[in-house]
Design a protein around this motif. Structure first.
Motif, mmCIF file in Angstrom:
data_model
loop_
_atom_site.group_PDB
_atom_site.id
_atom_site.type_symbol
_atom_site.label_atom_id
_atom_site.label_comp_id
_atom_site.label_asym_id
_atom_site.label_seq_id
_atom_site.Cartn_x
_atom_site.Cartn_y
_atom_site.Cartn_z
ATOM 1 N N LYS A 69 0.390 0.867 -1.340
ATOM 2 C CA LYS A 69 -0.646 0.183 -0.556
ATOM 3 C C LYS A 69 -0.350 -1.307 -0.403
ATOM 4 C CE LYS A 69 -5.615 -0.637 -0.629
ATOM 5 N NZ LYS A 69 -6.847 -0.446 -1.382
ATOM 6 N N GLU A 70 0.243 -1.894 -1.424
ATOM 7 C CA GLU A 70 0.543 -3.318 -1.417
ATOM 8 C C GLU A 70 1.397 -3.713 -0.207
ATOM 9 O OE1 GLU A 70 2.742 -6.438 -4.435
ATOM 10 O OE2 GLU A 70 1.963 -4.554 -5.216
ATOM 11 N N LYS A 73 0.054 -3.256 3.951
ATOM 12 C CA LYS A 73 -0.851 -4.285 4.462
ATOM 13 C C LYS A 73 -0.129 -5.595 4.754
ATOM 14 C CE LYS A 73 -4.954 -2.452 2.348
ATOM 15 N NZ LYS A 73 -6.289 -2.853 2.038
ATOM 16 N N GLU A 74 1.187 -5.636 4.521
ATOM 17 C CA GLU A 74 1.963 -6.855 4.701
ATOM 18 C C GLU A 74 2.815 -6.779 5.966
ATOM 19 O OE1 GLU A 74 1.655 -9.554 2.986
ATOM 20 O OE2 GLU A 74 0.381 -8.742 1.393
ATOM 21 N N LYS A 75 2.515 -7.643 6.918
ATOM 22 C CA LYS A 75 3.240 -7.640 8.194
ATOM 23 C C LYS A 75 4.725 -7.928 7.996
ATOM 24 C CE LYS A 75 2.645 -9.091 12.954
ATOM 25 N NZ LYS A 75 3.002 -7.790 13.474
ATOM 26 N N THR A 78 6.035 -4.420 7.097
ATOM 27 C CA THR A 78 5.949 -3.391 8.147
ATOM 28 C C THR A 78 6.784 -3.749 9.376
ATOM 29 O OG1 THR A 78 3.876 -4.320 9.002
ATOM 30 C CG2 THR A 78 3.701 -2.536 7.389
ATOM 31 N N TRP A 107 -1.031 5.216 7.217
ATOM 32 C CA TRP A 107 -1.833 3.991 7.182
ATOM 33 C C TRP A 107 -2.011 3.381 8.558
ATOM 34 C CZ3 TRP A 107 -4.400 1.593 3.162
ATOM 35 C CH2 TRP A 107 -4.311 2.245 1.950
ATOM 36 N N VAL A 109 0.051 1.965 10.680
ATOM 37 C CA VAL A 109 0.677 0.664 10.908
ATOM 38 C C VAL A 109 2.051 0.819 11.572
ATOM 39 C CG1 VAL A 109 -0.549 -0.539 9.067
ATOM 40 C CG2 VAL A 109 1.638 0.588 8.558
#
Length: 115
Positions: A69-70, A73-75, A78, A107, A109
């Motif tokens: 999960k960490e 959420k980090e552009k 990704t 997720w 993304v």
């Protein structure tokens, strides 16, 4: 048995020069090895594989999921990852019997290009 497969777009990372590849790998190792208690190997195509054969305690699965999960959420992650997969044998002892999930797709993304 559980595993995480990560393949970074190293060429893009180097060309853009925004991030240091070694620091990205060190950050991944910190999360998956140090925090989530996984081991590391390298696939033939350069994929980094973090894996664990036996869960160490009742919180081990949660630690793995927190590490996953960490990064979704980090552009910075990704935008530079080609493959981010989670595999689980769901009790089977056969290491080739993995059910695979595309973490990026789950997720919402992105999508791993090498699934």
């Amino acid at each position: 048995m559980r595993k995480i497969e990560v393949l970074l777009n190293e060429e893009k990372i180097r060309a853009e020069g925004k991030y240091e590849l070694e620091k990205i790998y060190a950050e991944l190792d910190k999360s998956f090895i140090n925090k989530a208690g996984m081991q590391k190997s390298l696939g033939a195509d350069g994929t980094v594989i973090y894996f664990v054969s036996i869960m160490k305690d009742e919180n081990h699965y949660a630690k793995i999921m927190l590490a996953i999960k960490e990064y979704v959420k980090e552009k910075w992650f990704t935008d530079n990852v080609l493959k981010y997969l989670y595999g689980d044998t769901y009790g089977s002892n056969n290491p080739n019997d993995y059910s695979i999930e595309d973490v990026l797709e789950e997720w919402e993304v992105g999508k791993s290009v090498l699934v």
